[in-house]
Design a protein around this motif. Structure first.
Motif, PDB file in Angstrom:
ATOM      1  N   SER A 289      -0.495  -7.121   3.600  1.00  0.00           N
ATOM      2  CA  SER A 289       0.577  -7.204   4.604  1.00  0.00           C
ATOM      3  C   SER A 289       0.079  -7.541   5.990  1.00  0.00           C
ATOM      4  N   LYS A 290      -1.162  -7.195   6.298  1.00  0.00           N
ATOM      5  CA  LYS A 290      -1.606  -7.281   7.689  1.00  0.00           C
ATOM      6  C   LYS A 290      -2.346  -8.602   7.924  1.00  0.00           C
TER       7      LYS A 290
ATOM      8  N   THR B 265      -4.387  -3.812   1.887  1.00  0.00           N
ATOM      9  CA  THR B 265      -3.060  -4.429   1.786  1.00  0.00           C
ATOM     10  C   THR B 265      -3.120  -5.922   2.113  1.00  0.00           C
TER      11      THR B 265
ATOM     12  N   ARG C 263       5.346  -7.699  -0.243  1.00  0.00           N
ATOM     13  CA  ARG C 263       5.004  -6.340  -0.659  1.00  0.00           C
ATOM     14  C   ARG C 263       3.903  -6.314  -1.725  1.00  0.00           C
TER      15      ARG C 263
ATOM     16  N   ASP D 255      -7.845   4.826   4.016  1.00  0.00           N
ATOM     17  CA  ASP D 255      -6.853   3.758   4.147  1.00  0.00           C
ATOM     18  C   ASP D 255      -7.457   2.660   5.032  1.00  0.00           C
TER      19      ASP D 255
ATOM     20  N   ALA E 104       0.845  -1.205   0.000  1.00  0.00           N
ATOM     21  CA  ALA E 104       0.000   0.000   0.000  1.00  0.00           C
ATOM     22  C   ALA E 104       0.877   1.250   0.000  1.00  0.00           C
TER      23      ALA E 104
HETATM   24  C1  PLP Z   1      -2.529   2.347   7.928  1.00  0.00           C
HETATM   25  C2  PLP Z   1      -1.530   1.692   7.055  1.00  0.00           C
HETATM   26  N1  PLP Z   1      -1.531   1.909   5.746  1.00  0.00           N
HETATM   27  C3  PLP Z   1      -0.630   1.353   4.928  1.00  0.00           C
HETATM   28  C4  PLP Z   1       0.352   0.513   5.415  1.00  0.00           C
HETATM   29  C5  PLP Z   1       1.373  -0.023   4.458  1.00  0.00           C
HETATM   30  O1  PLP Z   1       1.128  -1.299   4.085  1.00  0.00           O
HETATM   31  P1  PLP Z   1       2.015  -2.088   3.022  1.00  0.00           P
HETATM   32  O2  PLP Z   1       2.783  -3.082   3.782  1.00  0.00           O
HETATM   33  O3  PLP Z   1       1.017  -2.701   2.123  1.00  0.00           O
HETATM   34  O4  PLP Z   1       2.870  -1.102   2.313  1.00  0.00           O
HETATM   35  C6  PLP Z   1       0.409   0.242   6.767  1.00  0.00           C
HETATM   36  C7  PLP Z   1       1.468  -0.609   7.317  1.00  0.00           C
HETATM   37  O5  PLP Z   1       1.867  -0.548   8.433  1.00  0.00           O
HETATM   38  C8  PLP Z   1      -0.550   0.845   7.615  1.00  0.00           C
HETATM   39  O6  PLP Z   1      -0.533   0.651   8.936  1.00  0.00           O
END
Ligand code: PLP
Lengths: 385, 425
Positions: free
Chosen positions: A229-230, A227, A238, A197, A98
């Protein structure tokens, strides 16, 4: 050695910007802090790793295929995801996390003299990218740990291109419900882009938590970030995306870097997508962790901000950066909040039960050791009169 | 403002005219800048001698409270020992006379420093401070102290009150000389290197305040809180300290060091990092890291290991401590100290800029001079990021210095402050 004239070559806004220093590899940290094991509780990662289907794909991955370029625009993944989300393929755009998508959006809409509006204590990357791109940043203070609609609206002017709302907010976990969000969008009007977001969307389990994507038909000036990622445990690969109205996404696509999402990430995301059981298990782990932590903080009389998210914020009666070092010495890596403009607070990511139990113990030891008043005179080594 | 020149004695008047006109434009009076132009003249000629034909860059900076001239040149500087405040050039020999100019250059300005810069080349910095009249109104303590609100952009009048409060209620050893008189403090605050946080009541009466200063380094130096009523101001201390953290939390700085005229409660968020007791009052030092820190290598002489280990472990710094062994290398060549004198407080600050094998002797000469001139407290710093500074450690301890304060990341690495205190005869 003759250096190029950096004073002349580098724009002021880049010169003034301080580069982010990521933490060194775990092996180095373990050595530096003298611990054998390091539990990562600093980046809101999923301690379960990726869902089983994604893990299986990664195990069976054929190395020969990396010789080929990936799909330049994540076509197969977008087709599948559009079906899953009930929107058109052309409404989706992928990036290398993201974070990269934030950069695409700022590049697409802002030029020098423009500004973005967001909260003062939220995910820092919106502010950073704007600043090193020479774009103005206007920050509204949080109101009782949440995004303040009045404050944000008060900052918007004719040069405001983007308003970033982190919902739920990293690091406070606060969120706007559907009614509050639509009221904000109505009052702001259609002349600015609103970025919602939703990096922690999949963790939210509240009936009136709004699904931004369902608002797109009504608000074509809205952009949603998500994302892998979480919740989906693919942070190391990524991959993240945005969704918006077709016209808006067509514009952002112009500033997107093609081929920036690698083929392993695309395939793993495809495999991870609809494992509902995995999401359920992760949510249960988060809920249990939040509860354990809340109980421990109550016992220690520490204020805590809990939520559905996989992190919580805790206020300490001493420096957060000192707490970081002391917890590192016990093998726990948390995030300090001074840099988020919350001095004295730490943010802790949820981990599995056994590790959370150990962390709670470590937290108790830390607080007891540092709030002993007699230590002060002792450490100074001179009389306190 | 910047100028590039060939190092040729014939070009010297151009350099002087450049500095003179820049200083005049910046509003400095002739008696203030005359000594600076003299320094520039002498330093330029000395550099012509040492590296004829090379290009030198001259930069002028108006700091309001001071004029600063920076010489940038490609090669290591000539023998800079002359910049030590103790050196007296020899009038009898040609060589001595040739160095007379540098001697004058160093004495005519208030501060100088020499460093090798990462972008390449070397830099000598000369600074001449502006002069200020003594304070006007004596300070009268206000009666009502609460409730207060904190401002980082107080009125000039409030700043004058703070300067008055500091001078009236605190010992000269508890604040930097530059916070008085009030005109000087106002000019310092007008530059971006200094700032203030003031707590005032609704009626505009001063409850207390804090002053900070930044430099090229990675830490912010803070002084205070200076309080009207130290007895019942715990909450005010906490609030002022929290405002500091908010201000610098998201900045290029790694940490803040606070020199406080009273002990700091843990709730202020600063970790104890040492203290200096003087007969007139103690300075308590607190340190606040602003970022997560990943550890560092620290070079130390064996003699200072106990002090360093004790403090770095109480502050939970993760350090790979390496004991420095003298292998007979040349190091920086010859020893050079930068010096700052605070006559009112009887304090002198020595900063090793270059450390060589003559360190013991050069240190002894400095101490003789400072003793003779009545300085009772001498501070010298050691940087754990410069292995070779370890050589100085044994000489400092042998001359009666005692390590008192540790400032993590205060230099290239951590900075140890050692003090030598003499009871006044
Ligand atoms: C609120 C928020 N947006 C975006 C991201 C970025 O995510 P990505 O790992 O997809 O770059 C994070 C990651 O910590 C986040 O907490």
């Amino acid at each position: 050695m003759n250096l190029p004239p950096l004073d002349l070559l580098v724009p002021q806004h880049v010169r003034q910007f301080e580069a982010y220093v990521p933490s060194p590899p775990d092996s180095e940290l373990r050595k530096m802090f003298g611990v054998e094991r390091l539990v990562r509780m600093n980046n809101n990662e999923n301690p379960f790793g990726p869902p089983p289907a994604a893990a299986a794909f990664l195990k069976s991955f054929d190395p020969a295929s990396v010789a080929r370029y990936p799909s330049g625009d994540c076509q197969p993944l977008r087709i599948r995801l559009s079906d899953y989300l009930g929107i058109k393929v052309s409404q989706l755009l992928f990036g290398n996390g993201a974070n990269e998508v934030i950069s695409f959006v700022i590049k697409a809409f802002c030029q020098q003299g423009d500004n973005i509006v967001t909260a003062d204590r939220t995910f820092a990357v919106y502010e950073w990218i704007a600043r090193f791109s020479g774009v103005g940043v206007k920050l509204a203070p949080l109101d009782d740990f949440g995004f303040d609609d009045e404050g944000l609206l008060g900052l918007v002017d004719s040069r405001t291109k983007l308003v970033f709302i982190c919902n739920p907010n990293n690091p406070t976990g606060s969120w706007w419900n559907r009614e509050r969000l639509t009221r904000f969008l109505d009052r702001l009007g259609p002349n600015h882009i609103v970025v919602l977001d939703e990096a922690y969307f999949e963790f939210m389990d509240q009936p009136d938590y709004p699904d931004g994507i369902s608002l797109l038909p009504q608000y074509p000036n809205l952009i949603i970030f998500r994302t892998f990622s979480k919740m989906f445990g693919l942070a190391g690969l990524r991959i993240g995306y945005l969704a918006g109205s077709e016209a808006v996404v067509d514009i952002v696509r112009k500033t997107a870097i093609v081929y920036s999402v690698n083929s392993i990430a695309q395939e793993a995301a495809l495999a991870a997508l609809d494992d509902l059981e995995f999401i359920r298990a992760t949510r249960a782990m988060v809920q249990e962790g939040q509860q354990m932590l809340a109980e421990q903080c109550a016992a220690l009389k520490l204020p805590i901000l809990s939520s559905d998210c996989n992190f919580a914020m805790i206020k300490l009666p001493f420096s957060d950066t000192l707490a970081y070092r002391l917890l590192m010495q016990q093998g726990f890596m948390i995030r300090t909040m001074t840099g988020f403009r919350f001095p004295g607070w730490i943010r802790v990511s949820m981990v599995k039960r056994d590790e959370m139990r150990l962390f709670c113990d470590a937290l108790a030891r830390l607080v007891h050791s540092r709030t002993d008043q007699s230590m002060l005179a002792k450490t100074y080594g001179v009389s306190a009169s | 403002m910047e100028l590039k020149l060939e190092l040729d004695p014939a070009r010297m008047p151009v350099a002087v005219a450049f500095v003179e006109s820049a200083a005049r434009t910046a509003g400095f009076e002739e008696r203030e800048y005359a000594l600076l132009t003299l320094s520039v003249e002498e330093l330029f000629l000395a550099l012509c001698n040492a590296m004829p034909g090379c290009e030198v860059g001259l930069k002028f900076r108006d700091l309001r409270y001071a004029a600063e001239v920076c010489f940038h040149f490609p090669q290591p500087p000539p023998d800079l020992r002359i910049f030590n405040i103790t050196t007296r050039p020899d009038h009898e020999t040609d060589e001595g006379l040739a160095r007379m100019g540098l001697f004058l250059a160093s004495r005519a300005c208030d501060q100088f420093s020499v460093q090798q810069i990462p972008q390449g080349g070397w830099e000598i910095l000369l600074r001449k401070e502006r002069r200020y009249p003594a304070a006007g109104q004596p300070f009268t303590p206000p009666t009502q102290l609460k409730p207060w609100s904190i401002s980082d952009t107080p009125s000039p009048d409030a700043v004058k009150q703070l300067s008055g409060l500091i001078a009236a209620q605190y010992a000269a050893t508890q604040f930097p000389e530059e916070f008085t008189p009030e005109g000087r403090l106002l000019d310092k605050l007008a530059s971006s290197d200094y700032g203030v946080l003031l707590a005032q009541t609704d009626q505009g009466e001063l409850s207390g305040g804090l002053i900070w200063r930044t430099a090229e380094r990675r830490i912010v130096e803070c002084f205070g809180p200076y309080l009207n009523n130290p007895a019942d101001s715990g909450l005010l201390v906490d609030q002022l300290c929290e405002r500091l953290c908010l201000q610098f939390g998201r900045s290029r700085f790694l940490g803040m060091v606070l020199y406080a005229p009273q002990a700091l409660p843990p709730s202020a968020g600063f970790e104890p990092s040492g203290a200096l007791e003087t007969p007139n009052g103690t300075v308590w030092t607190g340190y606040r890291m602003l970022d997560e820190e990943f550890g560092a290598v620290a070079w130390l002489p064996q003699e200072l290991l106990p002090f360093y280990t004790r403090w770095s472990s109480s502050m939970a710094l993760s350090r790979d401590i390496r004991e420095y062994h003298d292998s007979g290398e040349t190091g920086d060549g010859l020893t050079l100290f930068g010096s700052r004198l605070n006559r009112a407080a009887g304090m002198a600050q020595l900063t090793p800029l270059l450390v060589g094998r003559d360190a013991g002797q050069v240190l002894a000469e400095h101490l003789d001079l400072l003793d003779n001139e009545g300085y009772t407290t001498v501070c010298c710093t050691l940087d754990t990021g410069h292995p070779f500074q370890s050589l100085l450690g044994q000489h400092l301890l042998a001359s009666g210095f005692i390590p008192r304060i540790l400032v993590p990341w205060g230099g290239k690495g951590d900075l140890l402050q050692l003090y030598r205190q003499r009871v006044q005869q």
